[in-house]
Design a protein around this motif. Structure first.
Motif, PDB file in Angstrom:
ATOM      1  N   TYR A  28       0.837  -1.200   0.000  1.00  0.00           N
ATOM      2  CA  TYR A  28       0.000   0.000   0.000  1.00  0.00           C
ATOM      3  C   TYR A  28       0.875   1.254   0.000  1.00  0.00           C
ATOM      4  N   TYR A  29       1.855   1.309   0.899  1.00  0.00           N
ATOM      5  CA  TYR A  29       2.707   2.500   0.999  1.00  0.00           C
ATOM      6  C   TYR A  29       3.522   2.726  -0.276  1.00  0.00           C
ATOM      7  N   ASN A  31       2.575   1.751  -3.281  1.00  0.00           N
ATOM      8  CA  ASN A  31       1.659   1.795  -4.417  1.00  0.00           C
ATOM      9  C   ASN A  31       1.970   0.670  -5.420  1.00  0.00           C
ATOM     10  N   ARG A  32       2.173  -0.509  -4.883  1.00  0.00           N
ATOM     11  CA  ARG A  32       2.432  -1.707  -5.680  1.00  0.00           C
ATOM     12  C   ARG A  32       1.476  -2.801  -5.207  1.00  0.00           C
TER      13      ARG A  32
END
Length: 72
Positions: A28-29, A31-32
């Motif tokens: 999440y952090y 963006n994958r």
């Protein structure tokens, strides 16, 4: 099966106090997708290296912050 991750599930990276997060949070952090991070771990070719704890992957928060330019 809906596996979408919503922003409300994870606190801002600046406020994370744990030394490491699981693959879903790290993905999440960054963006994958989580599978991308699992590939990085398997082939050891990604920009980050996880810590393996009893067969599970833990992604160091300090490395995530450094990679994303987030102050500690």
């Amino acid at each position: 099966m809906n596996t979408r991750i919503h922003a409300t599930e994870f606190p801002p990276l600046e406020s994370v106090t744990r030394p490491a997060v699981d693959t879903a949070a790290a993905a999440y952090y960054l963006n994958r997708r989580p599978q991308t991070l699992r590939g990085w771990a398997c082939f050891e070719d990604g920009p980050l290296r996880p810590i393996r704890i009893n067969g599970r992957l833990a992604w160091p928060v300090a490395s995530l912050r450094q990679m994303l330019g987030v102050p500690a």
